[in-house]
Design a protein around this motif. Structure first.
Motif, mmCIF file in Angstrom:
data_model
loop_
_atom_site.group_PDB
_atom_site.id
_atom_site.type_symbol
_atom_site.label_atom_id
_atom_site.label_comp_id
_atom_site.label_asym_id
_atom_site.label_seq_id
_atom_site.Cartn_x
_atom_site.Cartn_y
_atom_site.Cartn_z
ATOM 1 N N ILE A 26 18.318 -2.830 65.853
ATOM 2 C CA ILE A 26 18.501 -4.145 65.211
ATOM 3 C C ILE A 26 17.328 -4.579 64.342
ATOM 4 O O ILE A 26 17.515 -5.302 63.373
ATOM 5 C CB ILE A 26 18.844 -5.242 66.239
ATOM 6 N N LYS A 27 16.114 -4.194 64.679
ATOM 7 C CA LYS A 27 14.910 -4.559 63.917
ATOM 8 C C LYS A 27 13.982 -3.350 63.845
ATOM 9 O O LYS A 27 13.021 -3.236 64.608
ATOM 10 C CB LYS A 27 14.167 -5.710 64.606
ATOM 11 N N PRO A 28 14.265 -2.417 62.922
ATOM 12 C CA PRO A 28 13.505 -1.164 62.869
ATOM 13 C C PRO A 28 11.987 -1.328 62.764
ATOM 14 O O PRO A 28 11.245 -0.541 63.341
ATOM 15 C CB PRO A 28 14.068 -0.460 61.643
ATOM 16 N N VAL A 29 11.521 -2.342 62.063
ATOM 17 C CA VAL A 29 10.068 -2.504 61.942
ATOM 18 C C VAL A 29 9.445 -2.752 63.318
ATOM 19 O O VAL A 29 8.377 -2.217 63.628
ATOM 20 C CB VAL A 29 9.685 -3.612 60.927
ATOM 21 N N LYS A 147 14.609 0.911 54.465
ATOM 22 C CA LYS A 147 14.148 -0.331 53.852
ATOM 23 C C LYS A 147 13.118 -1.092 54.673
ATOM 24 O O LYS A 147 13.033 -2.295 54.583
ATOM 25 C CB LYS A 147 15.343 -1.243 53.596
ATOM 26 N N ILE A 148 12.343 -0.404 55.469
ATOM 27 C CA ILE A 148 11.343 -1.127 56.247
ATOM 28 C C ILE A 148 9.953 -0.828 55.704
ATOM 29 O O ILE A 148 9.673 0.268 55.244
ATOM 30 C CB ILE A 148 11.426 -0.802 57.755
ATOM 31 N N SER A 149 9.100 -1.822 55.768
ATOM 32 C CA SER A 149 7.735 -1.653 55.281
ATOM 33 C C SER A 149 6.846 -1.219 56.440
ATOM 34 O O SER A 149 7.244 -1.311 57.599
ATOM 35 C CB SER A 149 7.238 -2.963 54.685
ATOM 36 N N PRO A 150 5.630 -0.757 56.124
ATOM 37 C CA PRO A 150 4.705 -0.417 57.212
ATOM 38 C C PRO A 150 4.533 -1.615 58.136
ATOM 39 O O PRO A 150 4.369 -2.737 57.665
ATOM 40 C CB PRO A 150 3.399 -0.092 56.475
#
Length: 175
Positions: A26-29, A147-150
């Motif tokens: 649900i929240k890859p970051v 589409k996730i940032s560091p």
């Protein structure tokens, strides 16, 4: 599989693995952040234990699900525990640090995490099986994400945005 699979620590590790899998979907970051912290923490714990009490790692032979793992632990590994475990800890630290960033380095780290987690799965209850398999699946979900940032930058940007938005609201907007 031998070992107490109904202990609180065993059940807690499986619960945490399922939670990390859920977060990764649900929240890859945040999932990547959890994986990074998990690997960095594992590196620290393995480093400290392998230097201070290396004989503890011999107990994994008693709970290994595969006889080959049991033979290896009781054989060559038992004479070189600190060296082996420090090498494993270095790999865990590299994976944990590489998961801080995005791009090909992140994908390599996630691939390394999957290999590592599946390689220790035959330790059975010693690796909280099926915890490692669940975490490997979480890594596979994270590998799909584009589409996730560091995560350090994502956390920083969310914090900065909250601070800016609270400063831009008038006293009438807050009530």
């Amino acid at each position: 599989m031998r070992g107490n699979i109904f202990s609180q620590a065993y059940m807690l590790s499986i619960f945490i693995a399922v939670l990390i899998l859920y977060i990764s979907i649900i929240k890859p970051v945040y999932g990547r952040m959890c994986m990074s912290l998990l690997f960095l923490g594992g590196a620290v714990v393995n480093t400290v234990i392998s230097i201070s009490h290396p004989q503890i790692y011999r107990t994994y032979a008693d709970v290994a699900a595969l006889p080959a793992y049991e033979r290896f632990i009781n054989g060559y590994f038992s004479s070189h525990i600190t060296g082996f475990v420090l090498a494993i800890a270095a790999g865990q630290a590299l994976i944990g640090l590489a998961l801080l960033w995005k791009g090909s380095l992140e994908k390599i780290a996630l691939g390394g995490a999957v290999v590592f987690l599946l390689a220790i799965a035959p330790l059975g209850a010693g690796a909280s099986f099926p915890c490692t398999v669940i975490l490997a699946i979480a890594c596979l979900f994270l590998m799909r994400e584009k589409k996730i940032s560091p995560w350090p930058l994502a956390i920083l940007s969310m914090t900065v945005l909250r601070i800016k938005s609270s400063k831009n609201t008038s006293s009438y907007d807050r009530y």
